[in-house]
Design an enzyme around this catalytic site. Structure first.
Site, short mmCIF file in Angstrom:
data_model
loop_
_atom_site.label_atom_id
_atom_site.label_comp_id
_atom_site.label_asym_id
_atom_site.label_seq_id
_atom_site.Cartn_x
_atom_site.Cartn_y
_atom_site.Cartn_z
N GLY A 98 55.44 39.12 47.40
CA GLY A 98 54.88 39.57 46.13
C GLY A 98 53.67 40.46 46.41
N GLN A 99 52.92 40.77 45.34
CA GLN A 99 51.82 41.72 45.49
C GLN A 99 50.76 41.21 46.48
OE1 GLN A 99 49.05 42.30 42.32
NE2 GLN A 99 48.58 44.40 42.91
N TYR A 151 51.49 32.00 31.03
CA TYR A 151 50.92 32.18 32.38
C TYR A 151 49.53 31.54 32.46
CZ TYR A 151 49.00 34.94 36.35
OH TYR A 151 48.41 35.36 37.51
C1 AKB Z 1 48.36 39.71 35.45
O1 AKB Z 1 48.00 40.77 34.92
O2 AKB Z 1 49.16 38.92 34.92
C2 AKB Z 1 47.78 39.35 36.79
C3 AKB Z 1 46.58 38.46 36.66
C4 AKB Z 1 45.31 38.99 36.14
O3 AKB Z 1 46.66 37.31 36.99
N1 AKB Z 1 47.44 40.54 37.51
#
Ligand code: AKB
Length: 312
Positions: free
Chosen positions: A11-12, A139
Site C-alpha cells: 500500500g502507500q 474509517y
Molecule cells: C485518507 O485520506 O483517508 C487517509 C488518512 C488521512 O488517513 N490519507
C-alpha cells in the site's frame, strides 16, 4: 535479530516502509504480506495472505518466528464510505486478529491511526493530543475503536503497541488509493502530465499533510523509542505541514504551470470533518519527533522525482 511481518506491504505506506525496514534489519528479516498486487520489481520475501484470516497469519508468524508486526492493511476513508461493512471487517477484525496473535506470540506491534479518528466536534486548529473524538466516517470509527483496543491490550496484556495518527501522506512512489487527502498527490501527477487538475475539494480546504520520508523516519523513530518514555498508548498526534488546496496549487505553480479548477464531491464533507492543523507537541517531547520537509521542499522533491518517473 528482529523478524518483522508487514501487512498491507504494498500500500502507500508499506511500499516505502518495507524497503526502509529491509535496509535497517536486512532483506531476509522482513516478510511482506499482501493480499494482491505484488509489484514485479519487488526484491524480498513475500507471502500472500489476508488479515481477516487469523489462522493463515499465525502460520506465517510461526514459519518466520516473527517478533514484530507492522500492521498497515486497511481501507481508507473514501473506500470505507463506499463499503462500510468491508471497512469494519478488514480494519477492526484485522486489528483484533493481529493483537490476539501478538499476545499469543509475544510480538511488538506498530499500527497506524489517522487524523480521521477526529470528527466535526473536535477543535480544528492545532488539535490537541487529548480532545473530543467523534468521527463520522466508518474509517474514522475503526481508527478510534482501534486506538482504544490498542490501549486496552497494552494495559490488559502488557503488549508493546505503538501508533501515530498519520496525516495525509505525500509521495512520488506508491500512489494513495481511496483516501480524502489523495488530491494532494494527484495534483502533482496531473500538473506534470497535462498541466491541469480538477480538485475534488474546494480551494479553502486545509488539511494536515506530511512528506513520506518524514512519515517513515518518524515511524522508525517511534519504534526505537524507549518504552518508558511513551505516555500515549492510544495513538500519538503526528504532524508536519498544513496547507489549503489553493496554497498547494500556488506553490506548484512557482515551479511548473498547472491550472487547477475546484469541483468538490462527497469527499469534501469528510475533509470538513477533519482538523486543519495538529498539535503534536507530545510526540516531539516523548520521543523526539521532528519533521524535515516543509511545503516548498516537498514540492521540489515531488516535481523532480515524478517528472523522472513519468518519463520512463
Ligand atoms: C485518507 O485520506 O483517508 C487517509 C488518512 C488521512 O488517513 N490519507
Amino acid at each position: 535479530m528482529k523478524k518483522i511481518l508487514v501487512t498491507g506491504a504494498f500500500g502507500q505506506i508499506g511500499s516505502e516502509l518495507v524497503p526502509a525496514l529491509q535496509q535497517k534489519f536486512g532483506q531476509d528479516n522482513v516478510i511482506a504480506m499482501a493480499h494482491r498486487n505484488v509489484p514485479q520489481a519487488f526484491k524480498g520475501i513475500v507471502e500472500v495472505g489476508e488479515v481477516t484470516d487469523k489462522k493463515g497469519m499465525e502460520k506465517l508468524i510461526k514459519k518466520y518466528k516473527i517478533d514484530t508486526i507492522y500492521h498497515l492493511a486497511s481501507l481508507l476513508s473514501a473506500t470505507g464510505e463506499a463499503n462500510p461493512q468491508l471497512a469494519w471487517e478488514v480494519n477492526m477484525n484485522g486489528l483484533k486478529n493481529v493483537l490476539d496473535l501478538a499476545v499469543a506470540h509475544k510480538m511488538r506491534v506498530f499500527w497506524p491511526s489517522s487524523i480521521a479518528a477526529f470528527g466535526p466536534t473536535t477543535p480544528r486548529e492545532m488539535t490537541p493530543q487529548r480532545t473530543v473524538l467523534e468521527p463520522t466516517t466508518m474509517y474514522g470509527v475503526t481508527k478510534l475503536a482501534g486506538e482504544l483496543l490498542c490501549q486496552y491490550y497494552t494495559k490488559k496484556y502488557g503488549l508493546d503497541i505503538r501508533s501515530v495518527r498519520y496525516p495525509g501522506l505525500i509521495s512520488y512512489q506508491a500512489e494513495p488509493g481511496g483516501g480524502t487527502t489523495d488530491f494532494a498527490v494527484a495534483i502533482f501527477y496531473e500538473a506534470i502530465k497535462s498541466g491541469k487538475y480538477e480538485c475534488f475539494v474546494n480551494k479553502d480546504t486545509m488539511l494536515p499533510m506530511m512528506y513520506m520520508d518524514d512519515a517513515i523516519e518518524g515511524t522508525l523513530k517511534l519504534m526505537d523509542a524507549p518504552w518508558d518514555k511513551l505516555t500515549i498508548h492510544t495513538s500519538y498526534n503526528f504532524a508536519a505541514i498544513s496547507f489549503t488546496a489553493e496554497e498547494l496549487a500556488r506553490e506548484i505553480n512557482k515551479r511548473i504551470k498547472v491550472k487547477v479548477t475546484y469541483k468538490p464531491d462527497h469527499r469534501q464533507q469528510i475533509a470538513d470533518s477533519w482538523p486543519r492543523s495538529i498539535d503534536d507537541s507530545v510526540a516531539r517531547k516523548d520521543w523526539g519527533w521532528k519533521h524535515k520537509f516543509d511545503l516548498g521542499k516537498m514540492c521540489d522533491v515531488m516535481i523532480k522525482n515524478l517528472t523522472i518517473k513519468l518519463q520512463k
